[in-house]
Design an enzyme around this catalytic site. Structure first.
Site, short mmCIF file in Angstrom:
data_model
loop_
_atom_site.label_atom_id
_atom_site.label_comp_id
_atom_site.label_asym_id
_atom_site.label_seq_id
_atom_site.Cartn_x
_atom_site.Cartn_y
_atom_site.Cartn_z
N SER A 1 -25.09 69.06 81.97
CA SER A 1 -24.80 67.49 82.87
C SER A 1 -23.79 67.06 82.17
CB SER A 1 -25.69 66.71 82.95
OG SER A 1 -26.10 65.94 82.11
N GLY B 1 -23.27 66.11 77.99
CA GLY B 1 -22.01 65.97 77.80
C GLY B 1 -20.89 64.68 76.70
N GLU C 1 -18.87 72.56 78.78
CA GLU C 1 -19.46 72.40 80.16
C GLU C 1 -19.72 72.05 81.26
OE1 GLU C 1 -16.79 74.98 82.02
OE2 GLU C 1 -16.18 76.25 79.66
#
EC number: 1.2.1.3
Length: 521
Positions: free
Chosen positions: A252, A256, A273
């Protein structure tokens, strides 16, 4: 025997075996050792029924540090192995994956809830990236650069970087590891993997496959591939350890925001990502049959649990009343159920929390004036034991509230538009920037959408949905998606360090930019 009794017996005979029994048999065939399991360890469950498959022995923080230490020592040896030979090791991993494709793909289905074709497709992604990496092992090219100094040569070379950490999410429990590991191995790095705590068994299966390849290769240093099983505290060890110069984290945007600053504080590289609130535009000239099929897979595939899932759909007002009723019909007829059953297109959500998140988003959508088609829990037959959700199509008056954020579930928000420039602006008006698409036969619209003033996403497609990226192109996105790139193109450069080299083969010492610095000997 009555016809009804015969039908009942036929149904029972065709029913898949209990997920727990099937998973344990697969783990044994894959060669996962008994030492990986513990009666009091972390439970590994199947979203198909919610049943506990087995209990897995967790990695302690101290054990995680020791694993990173082994990986660091392995890197020191592996970096000296010629890159084409490193590629041979990855080729053998690909061979072992081919041999184990059915079992590993089935394990993905059992542990992540993906339908059979998607479970097998995920293993095929692993095979494909191994093939890509094998070729890459002979193409780790640098450049020869023109120099202004006589009798000098300037060039760049690429060298292995170190331990590559990988944190993966439940929705692609094995493919994401392979996107990173296959490239890292050929680049000369070792890999330490922390899989999602929701999909530990597939990680054990992959590690067993890698160990078989290593045995066939011979000479693979101990610790080249390590797996850390556990929760957040184990992941934090991987994020904070100075011996891990690069970390790829999939999850999520909230995750991050926590991981990124920690890596930056110690100057480690981050391949992030993260979230994807992906959209598609259906223009007046679109092939509506093609669009219908592309939208259905992109929005409902993997029960809406892809980072590239289609979540927002902008339909031109001239075709809205043709396309949307057809979509509503598809949503009402799509087959939901046990992902192992032939014909099933939508399997379970990963857990109760995911279902509750979907329900909250739909309630908020109704409050914002949305018209909800579908949604709610699907409980027919054996599905009563898992969290199966009916895909929801929500007609929204405008892009607001829940439309602006990613809900990891099969919800598609549909909105009308009239002006192309305005819809591109609306398309880009969200935090994430992963994937996007447009359905059109208008060349100008298509080219504008993929040009600099069009989609602001890392992936921009024409006449296909935003999901289903293949090996070969770099995968990743911008803005709150994190900016990372994995898999194809030149993503390999993130796993290596670049050195610029200047060699003087003459007898004088000219300096660049005309600088003079003469001293007497």
């Amino acid at each position: 025997m009555s016809a009804r009794d015969q039908a009942v017996l036929k149904t029972v005979a065709a029913a898949p075996a209990p997920a727990a029994d099937e998973a344990r048999a697969i783990l044994k065939r894959l060669g996962v050792p008994d030492s990986a399991f513990a009666t009091s360890g972390r439970p590994a469950t199947s979203p198909i029924s919610g049943a506990v498959i087995t209990h897995v022995r967790e990695t302690s923080p101290d054990e995680a540090k020791a694993a990173i230490g082994r990986a660091h020592e392995a890197f020191k040896a592996w970096r000296k192995v010629p890159a084409p030979k490193r590629g041979e090791f990855v080729r053998l991993i690909g061979e072992e994956l081919r041999a184990a494709k059915d079992d590993l793909g089935r394990l993905v289905t059992l542990e992540a809830g993906k339908v059979t074709s998607e479970g097998l497709g995920e293993v095929q992604e692993m095979i494909d990236i191994c093939d890509f990496a094998v070729g890459l092992s002979r193409q780790l090219y640098g450049l020869t650069i023109a120099t202004e100094r006589a009798d000098h040569r300037m060039m760049e070379t690429w060298h292995p970087l170190g331990v590559c950490g990988v944190i993966s999410a439940f929705n692609f429990p094995v493919a994401v590891w392979s996107w990173n590991a296959a490239l890292a191995f050929v680049c000369g790095d070792s890999v330490v993997w922390k899989p999602s705590e929701k999909t530990l068994l597939t990680a054990l299966g992959v590690q067993a496959i890698v160990e078989r390849a290593a045995k066939r290769f011979g000479g693979v240093p101990e610790g080249l591939s390590e797996v850390l099983l556990g929760g957040r505290e184990v992941g934090e060890v991987l994020v904070e350890d100075e011996r891990v110069p690069i970390l790829s984290a999939t999850g999520s945007t909230a995750m991050g925001r926590q991981v990124g600053p920690k890596l930056a504080s110690r100057f480690a590289r981050a391949i992030l990502e993260l979230g994807g609130n992906n959209a598609a535009i259906v223009s007046p000239s679109a092939d509506l049959d093609l669009a219908l099929r592309g939208i259905a897979f992109a929005a409902m595939g993997t029960a809406g649990q892809r980072c590239t899932t289609l979540r927002r759909l902008f339909v031109h007002e001239s075709v809205y009343d043709k396309l949307v009723p057809s979509l509503v019909k598809v949503y009402g007829s799509v087959r939901i159920g046990d992902p192992r059953t032939e014909g099933t297109l939508v399997g379970p959500l990963i857990d109760k929390s995911a279902f509750e998140g979907m329900e909250r988003a739909l309630d908020e959508s109704r409050a914002a004036g949305g018209k909800v088609h579908g949604g709610g829990r699907y409980t027919e037959g054996a599905c009563a034991d898992g969290y199966y959700a009916k895909p929801a199509l929500v007609e929204m008056p405008k892009q607001t509230g829940p439309v602006l954020r990613e809900t990891f579930a099969p919800i598609l928000y549909v909105m009308r538009y009239s002006d192309f420039d305005e819809v591109v602006e609306a398309h880009n008006a969200v935090g994430a920037g992963l994937s996007s698409s447009i359905f059109t036969t208008d060349l100008r619209e298509a080219e504008t959408f993929i040009a600099s003033a069009g989609s602001d996403c890392g992936i921009a497609n024409v006449n296909i949905g935003p999901s289903g990226a293949e090996i070969g192109g770099a995968f990743g996105g911008e803005k709150e998606t994190g900016g990372g790139r994995e898999a194809g193109s030149d993503a390999w450069k993130a796993y290596m360090r670049r050195a610029t080299n200047t060699i003087n083969y003459g007898k004088t010492l000219p300096l660049a930019q005309g600088v003079t610095f003469d001293v007497e000997a």
